[in-house]
Motif scaffolding. Structure first.
Motif, PDB file in Angstrom:
ATOM      1  N   THR A   1      64.579  37.661  29.026  1.00 12.70           N
ATOM      2  CA  THR A   1      64.795  38.402  30.125  1.00 12.70           C
ATOM      3  C   THR A   1      63.892  39.684  30.150  1.00 12.70           C
ATOM      4  O   THR A   1      63.687  40.286  31.241  1.00 12.70           O
TER       5      THR A   1
ATOM      6  N   ARG B   1      75.840  39.173  32.717  1.00 15.85           N
ATOM      7  CA  ARG B   1      75.110  40.222  31.982  1.00 15.85           C
ATOM      8  C   ARG B   1      73.758  40.103  32.399  1.00 15.85           C
ATOM      9  O   ARG B   1      73.091  41.286  32.637  1.00 15.85           O
ATOM     10  N   TYR B   2      73.093  39.073  32.630  1.00 15.12           N
ATOM     11  CA  TYR B   2      71.831  38.906  33.305  1.00 15.12           C
ATOM     12  C   TYR B   2      71.441  38.534  34.536  1.00 15.12           C
ATOM     13  O   TYR B   2      70.496  38.245  35.079  1.00 15.12           O
TER      14      TYR B   2
ATOM     15  N   MET C   1      65.526  44.424  35.391  1.00  8.90           N
ATOM     16  CA  MET C   1      66.061  44.152  34.109  1.00  8.90           C
ATOM     17  C   MET C   1      64.946  44.305  33.183  1.00  8.90           C
ATOM     18  O   MET C   1      65.231  44.610  32.011  1.00  8.90           O
TER      19      MET C   1
ATOM     20  N   GLU D   1      68.031  37.420  25.689  1.00 11.17           N
ATOM     21  CA  GLU D   1      67.706  38.946  25.899  1.00 11.17           C
ATOM     22  C   GLU D   1      66.252  39.033  25.679  1.00 11.17           C
ATOM     23  O   GLU D   1      65.601  39.738  26.534  1.00 11.17           O
TER      24      GLU D   1
ATOM     25  N   HIS E   1      65.284  46.890  30.121  1.00 11.27           N
ATOM     26  CA  HIS E   1      65.158  46.367  28.523  1.00 11.27           C
ATOM     27  C   HIS E   1      63.978  46.632  27.686  1.00 11.27           C
ATOM     28  O   HIS E   1      64.160  47.045  26.491  1.00 11.27           O
TER      29      HIS E   1
END
Length: 699
Positions: free
Chosen positions: A28, A56-57, A366, A25, A370
């Motif tokens: 990314t 997820r990523y 993304m 996390e 985030h």
């Protein structure tokens, strides 16, 4: 040079996947291209963690490049040709990945039936050969704080003595009551930061689906949502029904003989009443209730799993207690819980610096998403969600609560909301639930609304009925300081969402109108489009106001504002009423805000494409580099954002309303769960005020 971090343990049972997910996390958020490498892998099943990371990523890395080799082949190679040969092979495989990515997350060996001698030393050597920083993870489960401290200190010394660049230590699965003591003791004895994560029983709880798979059960009733529930406890049925019902606990899996119809129906009836919600019912001895009982069960608790297994209660119990929950792509709620745990107990800013993550020049969708989550968490606010019983809203609330993004208030009948949440296996935790019909503040809100709308002839009696509407009630919560922002529109129209805001919250003193923007997250940058959702045909003064508001919103979210006032002509090449409106609006922006960079009229291609800009407006500071694109009317703006969203694969975040004194945001009625999460995060950030200091640049 490609950077890498090697997450490794010193034995089994450390729950290291939480840390690996948390580090991914972090990476990314800042790095465009992140690769994954697992030096050694078991050949007897799927790699659940990589499948989770990939889904997820949105990783595009080919699966066959992720792995060095299988444990069995590695053991044979090491035995026949030595450790140097094994390491050499794995280094070659690692560098094949490193050549393709900016940063590589390395997942160390798992110490599970690997038949490798001195596995810790092998991980240390691989980390050194890869040139990777090392993040060791130590298991703290079922250990006293002094024992945990000693083990973490020994692990640090072991890796440090082998020349590893140990950036931090993590102790995972510590008893919650011991966590602070562990952190204090380690801080006094280790030269690197040490983070301690408490045990969270929901992470180790198996899902009903996992139980079915492990026990070879047959699903008699239940849908995908029910099978995704966590079995947080087991209650074995043997007593008479009144005694049995008292033993039920939240999230328990009821285990009973298949011929005990009374227990089956009693448990499902209790679930239907929400007292308490259960994970499901598991029937032993291969017995199946008759069709009448099954039909009644299906009506009592739709979606709740009823499973049949062939074994008796005693052997089934032994198997159940041996099952431990695993994170996978099929259990996204566990991932959200894990990330919330990681982010609450790890200094992510400090760790990011220590693993030498350099922020990418590009801003991917993304990264932007985030950043929204991170910023909303940093200055905690309360957001009210009027559509409290809507499934997508509840699922978004689940994500927001697990990630500890903000405080939430859900509006609606509490019993109905909790029942719907339990059916979806959602734990609303500390979320506040208010029923506008019965809320003590209804009278106060009615007085306030009648006061605000007295000029329209609104009496207190009429206001008392109006404020029971969830949209008006939520808006008044924001106005009266009981919430910091509101998000609605998943099932209500735009008018139903924003009309109360116009009446109650009203526009800012420096705003002529309320308008909107979309954050358009392209592959390499974030653009701001305004206004694509509210004003059908703004005049020149309103268009200038939209541009100034959009620039302020862009700055608040880390996008350096360079405004393009869009038209079908560029510069002085065209004429007509539509072009003249844009030209006048551009002049007004320059008069009101000479500090802003603005260009107009300008065509879209000249605004965003440097090569076109060099031909059409070579001297412009905005042309070819625009970040805020203001459309001349709603027809143009709405169609353009949708065309870019669909044809360019852009992520459109919004609409984000601007110009109100306090934040209220509207959702599309087709909004996905992630759209709602993003909009709530944006609303929380708007409520914080100010501009972004460390947000990603949209350049």
């Amino acid at each position: 040079m490609t950077r890498s971090v090697y997450v490794t343990g010193i034995g089994r049972g450390d729950g290291r996947q939480v840390i690996e997910l948390g580090v991914m996390e972090l990476l990314t958020r800042h790095v465009d291209r992140v690769g994954v490498f697992r030096p050694l892998v078991h050949d007897d099943g799927p790699d659940r963690l990589f499948d989770l990371l990939r889904s997820r990523y949105r990783l595009t890395q080919p699966a066959d490049s992720v792995y060095g080799m299988g444990y069995e082949a590695a053991g044979t190679l090491q035995a026949e040709r030595g450790t140097d040969e094994l390491v050499s092979h794995l280094v070659d495989r690692f560098h094949a990945v490193a050549r393709e990515y900016d940063y590589v997350l390395v997942l160390g060996t798992d110490y599970a039936d690997t038949n490798l001698p001195d596995e810790l030393s092998l991980n240390a050597r691989l980390a050194n050969e890869f040139g990777a920083s090392v993040l060791p993870v130590v298991a703290g489960r079922d250990q006293e704080s002094e024992s945990v401290r000693a083990e973490a200190r020994n692990a640090y010394r072991a890796f440090d003595s082998m020349g590893c660049d140990v950036v931090a230590m993590v102790v995972n699965r510590v008893a919650p009551a011991d966590r602070e003591a562990v952190v204090e003791r380690l801080a006094a004895h280790l030269p690197v930061p040490c983070y301690a994560l408490p045990e969270d029983s929901s992470l180790s709880a198996p899902t009903v689906s996992q139980i079915v798979h492990t026990l070879g059960g047959e699903v008699l009733l239940g849908d995908d949502s029910g099978l995704a529930r966590d079995a947080r406890d087991f209650v074995f049925g043997g007593a008479m029904l009144p005694t049995f019902l008292k033993a039920l606990t939240d999230g328990c899996l009821v285990v009973a003989p298949g011929d005990r119809a009374d227990l089956i129906i009693g448990a499902l009836a209790a679930h239907s009443a929400g007292a308490p919600p259960i994970a499901g019912v598991l029937l032993t001895l291969g017995e199946r209730p008759g069709p009448d009982i099954m039909a009644l069960a299906a009506r009592l608790a739709p979606g709740t799993p009823v499973i049949s297994v062939p074994g008796g209660s005693f052997p089934t119990a032994g198997e159940l207690f041996a099952i431990e929950g695993k994170m996978s792509a099929a259990s996204p709620r566990k991932a959200e819980t894990a990330l919330g745990l990681f982010e609450r107990h790890v200094d992510t800013v400090e760790l990011t610096k220590r693993i030498s993550v350099l922020k990418s020049d590009r801003v991917t969708p993304m990264m932007f998403e985030h950043e929204l989550i991170e910023r909303s968490r940093s200055g905690r606010r309360r957001v009210v969600l009027p559509e409290g019983s809507e499934e997508r809203v509840l699922r978004a609330a689940d994500v927001l609560l697990r990630r500890d993004v903000c405080d939430l208030t859900l509006l609606g009948e509490e019993e109905a909301i909790r029942k719907r949440a339990s059916d979806l296996s959602i734990d609303l935790g500390d979320a506040q639930i208010i029923d506008p019909q019965t809320a003590p503040v209804r009278e106060r809100f009615a007085e306030r609304y009648a006061e605000l709308r007295a000029h329209k002839g609104v009496t207190q009696e009429l206001a008392y009925d109006v404020v029971a509407d969830v949209s008006y009630f939520g808006t008044l919560m924001v106005q009266e300081g009981l919430a910091d922002g509101m998000v609605s529109g998943a099932v209500h129209s735009t008018a139903a969402t924003i009309r109360p805001a116009f009446e109650v919250i009203k526009t800012k003193p420096d705003a002529q109108i309320v308008s909107s923007v979309f954050f358009m997250c392209l592959a390499d940058r974030v653009l701001v489009y305004g206004d694509c959702a509210v004003n059908p045909d703004p005049n020149a003064e309103q268009l200038a106001d939209i541009a100034i508001q959009s620039a302020a919103t862009a700055a608040q979210f880390g996008v350096e504002p360079r405004i393009a006032m869009l038209s079908y002509s560029t510069g002085t090449s065209g004429s007509g009423a539509d072009v003249d409106k844009v030209r006048k609006a551009t002049e007004l922006v320059r008069e009101r805000r000479p500090d802003l960079l603005v260009e107009g009229p300008i065509q879209y291609d000249a605004a965003v494409d440097a090569s076109v800009a060099r031909t059409k407006l070579p001297e412009s500071e905005v042309a070819g580099r625009a970040t805020v694109l203001v459309f001349p009317d709603l027809n143009t703006g709405n169609n353009t954002y949708k065309a870019v969203q669909r044809s360019a694969g852009a992520v459109a975040v919004g609409p984000v309303l601007q110009g109100l004194r306090k934040p209220v945001n509207d959702l599309s009625r087709g909004a996905l769960v992630q759209d709602i999460v993003n909009t709530v995060a944006i609303t929380a950030i708007q409520a914080q005020g100010g501009t972004a200091q460390d947000a990603p640049s949209g350049r």
